[in-house]
Design an enzyme around this catalytic site. Sequence first.
Site, PDB file in Angstrom:
ATOM      1  N   TRP A  41     -34.055  24.578   4.861  1.00 56.10           N
ATOM      2  CA  TRP A  41     -33.030  24.844   5.874  1.00 56.10           C
ATOM      3  C   TRP A  41     -31.690  25.142   5.226  1.00 56.10           C
ATOM      4  O   TRP A  41     -31.289  24.497   4.266  1.00 56.10           O
ATOM      5  CB  TRP A  41     -32.909  23.631   6.785  1.00 56.10           C
ATOM      6  CG  TRP A  41     -31.709  23.627   7.680  1.00 56.10           C
ATOM      7  CD1 TRP A  41     -30.451  23.197   7.354  1.00 56.10           C
ATOM      8  CD2 TRP A  41     -31.644  24.071   9.034  1.00 56.10           C
ATOM      9  NE1 TRP A  41     -29.601  23.349   8.437  1.00 56.10           N
ATOM     10  CE2 TRP A  41     -30.311  23.873   9.477  1.00 56.10           C
ATOM     11  CE3 TRP A  41     -32.585  24.611   9.916  1.00 56.10           C
ATOM     12  CZ2 TRP A  41     -29.907  24.204  10.771  1.00 56.10           C
ATOM     13  CZ3 TRP A  41     -32.170  24.929  11.201  1.00 56.10           C
ATOM     14  CH2 TRP A  41     -30.860  24.735  11.623  1.00 56.10           C
ATOM     15  N   ASN A  43     -27.526  25.841   6.634  1.00 55.66           N
ATOM     16  CA  ASN A  43     -26.556  26.137   7.688  1.00 55.66           C
ATOM     17  C   ASN A  43     -25.197  26.462   7.074  1.00 55.66           C
ATOM     18  O   ASN A  43     -25.102  27.415   6.296  1.00 55.66           O
ATOM     19  CB  ASN A  43     -26.532  25.087   8.818  1.00 55.66           C
ATOM     20  CG  ASN A  43     -26.186  23.687   8.453  1.00 55.66           C
ATOM     21  OD1 ASN A  43     -26.968  22.992   7.803  1.00 55.66           O
ATOM     22  ND2 ASN A  43     -25.038  23.220   8.891  1.00 55.66           N
ATOM     23  N   ASP A  44     -24.151  25.740   7.350  1.00 58.67           N
ATOM     24  CA  ASP A  44     -22.782  26.190   7.053  1.00 58.67           C
ATOM     25  C   ASP A  44     -22.552  26.615   5.600  1.00 58.67           C
ATOM     26  O   ASP A  44     -22.976  25.928   4.671  1.00 58.67           O
ATOM     27  CB  ASP A  44     -21.773  25.070   7.325  1.00 58.67           C
ATOM     28  CG  ASP A  44     -21.815  24.571   8.750  1.00 58.67           C
ATOM     29  OD1 ASP A  44     -22.567  25.129   9.558  1.00 58.67           O
ATOM     30  OD2 ASP A  44     -21.087  23.613   9.044  1.00 58.67           O
ATOM     31  N   GLN A  60     -24.801  24.104   3.202  1.00 61.03           N
ATOM     32  CA  GLN A  60     -25.517  22.990   3.793  1.00 61.03           C
ATOM     33  C   GLN A  60     -27.016  23.265   3.697  1.00 61.03           C
ATOM     34  O   GLN A  60     -27.484  24.326   4.102  1.00 61.03           O
ATOM     35  CB  GLN A  60     -25.093  22.819   5.248  1.00 61.03           C
ATOM     36  CG  GLN A  60     -23.682  22.285   5.412  1.00 61.03           C
ATOM     37  CD  GLN A  60     -23.592  20.818   5.080  1.00 61.03           C
ATOM     38  OE1 GLN A  60     -23.917  19.966   5.887  1.00 61.03           O
ATOM     39  NE2 GLN A  60     -23.151  20.509   3.865  1.00 61.03           N
ATOM     40  N   ARG A 167     -14.372  15.839  10.536  1.00 59.48           N
ATOM     41  CA  ARG A 167     -15.210  16.460   9.503  1.00 59.48           C
ATOM     42  C   ARG A 167     -14.705  17.850   9.087  1.00 59.48           C
ATOM     43  O   ARG A 167     -13.808  18.427   9.681  1.00 59.48           O
ATOM     44  CB  ARG A 167     -16.651  16.571   9.976  1.00 59.48           C
ATOM     45  CG  ARG A 167     -16.873  17.324  11.284  1.00 59.48           C
ATOM     46  CD  ARG A 167     -18.347  17.272  11.672  1.00 59.48           C
ATOM     47  NE  ARG A 167     -18.626  17.851  12.989  1.00 59.48           N
ATOM     48  CZ  ARG A 167     -18.609  17.177  14.124  1.00 59.48           C
ATOM     49  NH1 ARG A 167     -18.294  15.897  14.145  1.00 59.48           N
ATOM     50  NH2 ARG A 167     -18.895  17.793  15.271  1.00 59.48           N
TER      51      ARG A 167
END
Length: 491
Positions: A41, A43-44, A60, A167
């Site tokens: 996986w 993400n960001d 990420q 965050r």
Amino acid sequence: MSKELMQQNIEKAQCEIDNKKNIVKNGKMRQHYHFMAQTGWLNDPNGLIYYRGKYHFFFQHNPYNGFWDSMHWGHAVSDDMLHWEYLPIALAPSETYDNHLRGGCFSGSAIEHDGKLFLMFTGTTNEGKGFEQTQCIAYSEDGIHFEKYEGNPVLTAPEGIPADQFRDPKVWKHEDTYYMVCGASRDNKAQALLYRSKDMFHWTFFNVLAESRGEWGYMWECPDFYPLGDKYVLTFSPMGAGEHTAVYLVGDFDYETGKFNYHVSGEIDWGFDYYAPQSFLAPDGRRIIIGWANEWEWMPSWKDWGPTYKEGWCGSFNIPREVRMMEDGTLQFLPIAEVETMRENSKQKDALVVTEKETELTAGDGVCFELKLKIDLEKTDADKLELDLRCGEGRKTVCLFDLKKAEMSVDRNEADGWSKGISRSVMHLKGKKELDVHILSDQSSLEIFTDQYQNNHSNNIFAGDSQNQLKIRAYGGSVIIRDIETYGLKE
């Protein structure tokens, strides 16, 4: 501090990657020229920086499967932002403040300090009081192997800010001081909090840089802040703001007060799959921005993350874009010029009259291609222009320019038997003689740029190689198209 545990977890993750990467890379939905992780996986985008002669992308990452889970920081370097060398995992969960299956080393940024590469990231854990997010530091002598600071966390949520809504630190330097903007939520309204430091380790609160009064949601994820010309730009991905997923604000900033006063707002992208963009400065002075090409389950348009988990991966980055400012303070987001180095099989055509009879176009292999054209608004009398992309086997993605209603839409309900939704935006046609269109197609994505790169739609589609036709037609008259360019795009 547990340097040994972090190293063990990095080695465990690397072993997983090495065991699976040669299988995963053959997945039928794998992108050809967009950035992806080798397995699992993604993400960001995190820690984007040009450091010691290389572009560094951190991201990420869950290396173990194609779903979000315990967050690591993946790492890769490049000379051109298109071709990548993967480096060892940079950060793995290992401490009380970040070692949790549904937490880990969340998003953050990078900066050079004292000759070292510093990372600032959000540690997320749950020790029985709910999820707690804190800001933490790691650093590296060689830009590859990182050590977490023994004094972590360097910041905890201030009073009035929920511990699970604090965050995504983005750090920069101005004169002799370091600054950091962080996303937060107070009284269910989003804020961007501004901190400062002299040494990167000891931080003090400065001011609320900017805030939502309800119009921009309850939490700003991945805020970014930078100068552009004589103005400043704040970008963020708002939670709870409906279809808005990547917003920019342009205005004035005062380092004396730490307050940002914006007077222009806009969308970086109207598509379903553009989120959490982060920017950095290229060595030639360009401001480059990169987003995650996917969406979260809490978004109103969400269906799922697509079928790529079956191939052992999920997630890619959108093509890097250069940010430029127009005279009126609005922003453009142009695919980086380096994309031109991938072009092959160039074809040009000066003009084309599009009628209600469907016409087929060719662009590369119909899967990985680039298409540029201009709609002559003065000589066009049709109500609509339809571009059908990635057609085949009874499937297609429909890009519709409704010239009468001044609306653009991208419909992927018939794209692949999987994806759903129609992304929409207003087209600014008043007083214009032409409308420019620029399309980048890859195996699993379509990025459509219009109106001088100010009106953009990024959407994932999961189409096979047999979906390689491109068709065009008009409704209610004819459309005059000029300056047509098509290219195949090679890796």
